[in-house]
Structures are given as structure tokens and as C-alpha cells.
Write a protein that holds these residues in place. Structure first.
Motif, short mmCIF file in Angstrom:
data_model
loop_
_atom_site.label_atom_id
_atom_site.label_comp_id
_atom_site.label_asym_id
_atom_site.label_seq_id
_atom_site.Cartn_x
_atom_site.Cartn_y
_atom_site.Cartn_z
N PRO A 61 -11.43 -32.39 10.35
CA PRO A 61 -9.64 -31.78 11.04
C PRO A 61 -10.12 -30.72 11.13
N GLN A 62 -11.63 -29.95 9.90
CA GLN A 62 -11.07 -28.47 10.05
C GLN A 62 -11.65 -27.82 10.89
N ILE A 63 -12.91 -28.38 11.38
CA ILE A 63 -13.70 -27.66 11.98
C ILE A 63 -12.71 -28.03 13.72
N LYS A 64 -12.07 -28.97 13.95
CA LYS A 64 -11.29 -29.84 15.45
C LYS A 64 -10.37 -28.39 15.14
N LYS A 65 -9.65 -27.61 13.79
CA LYS A 65 -8.60 -27.58 13.66
C LYS A 65 -9.85 -25.94 14.82
N HIS A 66 -10.31 -25.85 14.85
CA HIS A 66 -11.10 -24.42 15.10
C HIS A 66 -12.11 -24.16 16.52
N TRP A 67 -11.31 -25.33 17.44
CA TRP A 67 -12.60 -26.15 18.52
C TRP A 67 -13.16 -25.09 19.25
N ALA A 68 -11.63 -24.05 19.82
CA ALA A 68 -12.45 -22.29 20.54
C ALA A 68 -13.30 -21.73 19.86
N ILE A 69 -13.55 -21.26 18.82
CA ILE A 69 -14.72 -20.76 18.16
C ILE A 69 -16.13 -22.32 18.78
N VAL A 70 -15.51 -22.99 17.89
CA VAL A 70 -17.11 -23.51 17.47
C VAL A 70 -17.33 -24.07 19.64
N LEU A 71 -16.98 -23.82 20.57
CA LEU A 71 -17.58 -23.41 21.86
C LEU A 71 -18.18 -22.82 21.41
#
Length: 299
Positions: A61-71
Motif C-alpha cells: 500500500p505504501q508503494i502503491k501510494k507513490h506509483w508515479a515515482i516508482v514508475l
């Protein structure tokens, strides 16, 4: 790895990353760059999954919240950086590529100045100038004629683009360190990078004129880059950084071109030339200079 001294962990990581440059150069005639990059990260994903699975379920959930940065992390750190380095190694030496990789801290300072509005102090400006003189010395082979005609090796220029993208990746990791968990974010970045690489790998497979040589050497290259240079080096580096501190650990990155140069000379017969030595020393000097603290004297 927790029982291993942090200095040893950091040196292990730089040895493995130094070897990555040499491996990429050694199999340049056997594996096209997108093929090597794609299979490297597929191996890394498979090996890393059982290690990270439990934490991934908890931290998703923490990663999903910042999905744009992860991309962006997946694009810059996984899909682009190493792929561009592998492309560059078809045209330049592993010594040149590893030397220019030392520009990362300097470029991070510059990016921070333009995008984060962080001020550059006098030492950072001086260090940046010294480092770029070093890079010009390397890519021109110390030739005034090459500078006059801008006849640089295109492989060296590709490495510079790769280093800029890696600097963006490093800056984002630093900025979001408190919001994104390190290991699981890296795993998801690998998955994102593989998805981005897939169409390029397919296109390369059907269009390249290069004959792919599947041999013990090419398979070793994929396993080395996928397991040792990706997972083992990453875990060793992160563990060492946590124990020693980011500022003290950063100095050890300068060992990468040292090990890459040693391996290149021993294993693939590259020759270390004077312009590389001088340019490398200038880059190192510039990097150290940017890290110096401004001291003020009382009048």
C-alpha cells in the motif's frame, strides 16, 4: 550480512559493480544490449522475489501510494541506465564507462540546484568544473584536435546520458527515502523496468543483424549481472550504508572504476592510457572537492 563489517560490504558491492562494466564489454559481440538488460532483470526479479515476498505484501500500500515515482525509478534506474551502458560498451571501453560513472555525485548537485532550488556553494562549483575537465580529458583521449572537431566517441556520450538518468534515480531515492521502503521499492522498480524493456527486447530480437551467441560466457554474464551485480551488490551496499552512514559510504563508489580498470586489463585485455589516468584523477578530485565543507576564517 549483518555480521560482516560495513567497509567490507561496501567494497564487495563496488567490486561487483566494477565487474558489471567489464562483463558488459566482454559479451558485447555475443548479446545485444536490450537482450542482456532484459534477461538480467528477469533473473534478478526471480531471485529477489522469495527474499522480498513477505515484506512486499506488508509494504505494497505504501508503494502503491507513490506509483508515479516508482514508475520513474523503474524507467531511470532499471530500464534505462544499464541498458544505455550496455549499448555504450559496444563503442567504448569499460574503463571509460566506469570512470565517467563517477560523475554521479556532481550531477546530483547540479540537478538539485535546478529542480530543488538548492544552492551550490563555492566548493561544489569548483569541484564540478574540475570533474567536467576530467570527463573531457577522458572522452577526447587528451587530444586537442578531438576537442576542436568535437569528434567524441559516441559510446562515451551515451554513458554520460546514462549517468544523468542514474543521477535522477539516485536523487529520487534520496528524496523519498522516508516514504518508500528501500528493498520492496527496488523490487517493484525491477518489475516496472522489465515491462518497459519487453517491447524493445522483442523489437531487437526480430530486427537485429547481430547473431546472438548462447554460450557458457553469455549465460554467466546474465547470471552475474542478474544475481551478483543486481541483488547481492544492492543488499551489500544498502546494509553497509545503514551501518556506516550515507556520506561516509559515498566515498567508496570511487572504487568502482578502480576495480573495473583492474578487471578490464586482466580479463579482456584493455589498456589503461595516460588520458584515462589523468581524467580519472581529475574526476575523483572534483568529486572530493564538492564534498568539502566551506570553512570560514575569523578576521
Amino acid at each position: 550480512m549483518n555480521r560482516i563489517p560495513p567497509v567490507v560490504l561496501l567494497i564487495i558491492a563496488t567490486i561487483l559493480w566494477g565487474g558489471n562494466f567489464v562483463i558488459g564489454r566482454a559479451v558485447a559481440n555475443d548479446l545485444p544490449p536490450f537482450t542482456l538488460a532484459f534477461f538480467r532483470w528477469c533473473v534478478a526479479l526471480i531471485v529477489f522475489l522469495p527474499i522480498i515476498y513477505t515484506a512486499l505484501k506488508r509494504e505494497w500500500p505504501q508503494i502503491k501510494k507513490h506509483w508515479a515515482i516508482v514508475l520513474v525509478l523503474g524507467f531511470t534506474g532499471v530500464a534505462s541506465f544499464n541498458t544505455l551502458v550496455y549499448i555504450a560498451l559496444h563503442y567504448t571501453t569499460s574503463i571509460n564507462a566506469s570512470l565517467m560513472n563517477m560523475l554521479t555525485p556532481v550531477i546530483i548537485y547540479i540537478l538539485s540546484f535546478f529542480f530543488l532550488k538548492e544552492k551550490l556553494n563555492r566548493n561544489q562549483i569548483i569541484g564540478t568544473v574540475i570533474s567536467f575537465i576530467g570527463v573531457i580529458t577522458i572522452i577526447s583521449n587528451g587530444s586537442i584536435k578531438a576537442l576542436q572537431h568535437f569528434s567524441f566517441n559516441k559510446g562515451d556520450l551515451i554513458v554520460i546520458i546514462a549517468v544523468i538518468l542514474w543521477s535522477v534515480y539516485s536523487l529520487l531515492v534520496k528524496q523519498y527515502a522516508k516514504e518508500l521502503p528501500g528493498h520492496t521499492t527496488f523490487f517493484v522498480s525491477i518489475a516496472v523496468g522489465i515491462i518497459m524493456l519487453l517491447p524493445f527486447y522483442i523489437f531487437e530480437t526480430f530486427t537485429t543483424s547481430m547473431v546472438i551467441h548462447w554460450s557458457a560466457t553469455s549465460i554467466f554474464a546474465i547470471l552475474y549481472t542478474g544475481i551478483l551485480a543486481s541483488i547481492v551488490a544492492f543488499i551489500a551496499w544498502n546494509t553497509g550504508v545503514v551501518k556506516l552512514g550515507a556520506n561516509r559510504a559515498g566515498i567508496y563508489l570511487n572504487f568502482i572504476p578502480v576495480f573495473a580498470s583492474i578487471f578490464a586489463v586482466i580479463f579482456i585485455g584493455e589498456k589503461l592510457i595516460l588520458s584515462q589516468v589523468i581524467g580519472g584523477l581529475l574526476v575523483v578530485t572534483g568529486v572530493f572537492w564538492t564534498g568539502r565543507k566551506i570553512t570560514t576564517e575569523n578576521n
